[in-house]
Design a protein around this motif. Sequence first.
Motif, PDB file in Angstrom:
ATOM      1  N   GLU A   1       0.829  -1.208   0.000  1.00 22.19           N
ATOM      2  CA  GLU A   1       0.000   0.000   0.000  1.00 22.19           C
ATOM      3  C   GLU A   1       0.863   1.258   0.000  1.00 22.19           C
ATOM      4  O   GLU A   1       0.627   2.189  -0.791  1.00 22.19           O
ATOM      5  N   ARG A  49       1.073   4.027  -3.185  1.00 17.55           N
ATOM      6  CA  ARG A  49       0.761   5.454  -3.050  1.00 17.55           C
ATOM      7  C   ARG A  49       1.938   6.307  -3.523  1.00 17.55           C
ATOM      8  O   ARG A  49       1.761   7.319  -4.205  1.00 17.55           O
ATOM      9  N   VAL A 109      -4.993   0.168  -2.998  1.00 16.40           N
ATOM     10  CA  VAL A 109      -4.720   1.580  -3.234  1.00 16.40           C
ATOM     11  C   VAL A 109      -5.196   1.997  -4.619  1.00 16.40           C
ATOM     12  O   VAL A 109      -5.761   3.091  -4.792  1.00 16.40           O
ATOM     13  N   GLU A 132      -8.808   2.582  -4.344  1.00 15.43           N
ATOM     14  CA  GLU A 132      -9.070   3.828  -3.623  1.00 15.43           C
ATOM     15  C   GLU A 132      -8.869   5.056  -4.517  1.00 15.43           C
ATOM     16  O   GLU A 132      -9.616   6.038  -4.419  1.00 15.43           O
ATOM     17  N   ARG A 133      -7.867   4.972  -5.393  1.00 17.15           N
ATOM     18  CA  ARG A 133      -7.542   6.104  -6.268  1.00 17.15           C
ATOM     19  C   ARG A 133      -8.388   6.120  -7.546  1.00 17.15           C
ATOM     20  O   ARG A 133      -8.155   6.931  -8.440  1.00 17.15           O
TER      21      ARG A 133
END
Length: 350
Positions: free
Chosen positions: A234, A238, A264, A267-268
């Motif tokens: 993770e 990022r 991640v 999430e993005r």
Amino acid sequence: MTETAPRPTLEAVAERAGVSRATVSRVVNGAHGVREALAERVRRAVEELGYVPNQAARSLVTRRHRAVAVVAAEPETRVFADPYFAQQLRGISKELTAHDNQLVLLLTEGREDHARVGRYLAGGHVDGALVFSLHLNDPLPGLVRGAGLPTVFGGRPDWDDGRGDVVYVDSDNRGGARSAVQHLAGLGRTRVAHITGPLDQTSAADRLAGFRDVRADADPGLIARGDFTSGGGERAMRELLDRCPDLDAVFAANDLTAAGALRVLRERGRRVPDDVAVVGFDDMLPVAEETDPPLTTVRQDIEGMGRLMARLLLRGLDGGAAEDTDASRPSTATPPGLILPTTLVHRATT
């Protein structure tokens, strides 16, 4: 108070079988030179009486403890949380059990642990050692050498003491990494990133080398340091997205790292594999098949590596006579190192 029945003795077994005490001792301790008919009578008497050999006395005769130390150069929090270690230990345990040997698990986290493990190995408690997950400049190889124990290492060693007799089992980490990155390139991906493992371990260093074999001109910003954990994946993902938002593929050094990277990316708002393709390494089914989406990865035979490590050690202890329970494995004299092949497994992340 309940009285405990006396344990059957060698003499009782000899009387039941109608043979001498020495004959019983040879059969029980696995020595040769007893006719099969007599040996069968002894085995039947042992079963009928419930005779259990005294291990201490047996060790004096055979000079074997029937115990092997399995040393993982990791803290217990890592060993018991990472399914990689569970699979490797399962393979080791199966092979040792098949040959009536006990597994003694030793873990190391700091200098005091190394000293404790060194004392135990030198104390004559075990016949040999299986050592894996070594890090750069780890004192364990020297401790094992000092204890005079036959040893097989899991992973390509990163030291050279000039003796050339280090026996190890590893996977083709570099070749597997090459196949992963070539697969991504074949999909037309041009901004391929790599999340490494801990580079003080040869497996991670070899996978980085395999990445560079294919992407020799890769932007250094497309390489981020990980640690073989999902949390490390993770953090590295990022970092990569902040630094190189136009990346279109990721080769992660193991499946846990890839699982963290996938979280991640989701999430993005990056679609996998439409926007970013992802490949892992290991093919640990509890991880690779349960990521969202299921993970394309490089398969290595983790349990098989553990079995082969144990098999090579037992063969050495038995003077090359340990039975090979898998005809596909080498059955001749122990070589210094064995590299097992890897294969790419296609799933939905590419």
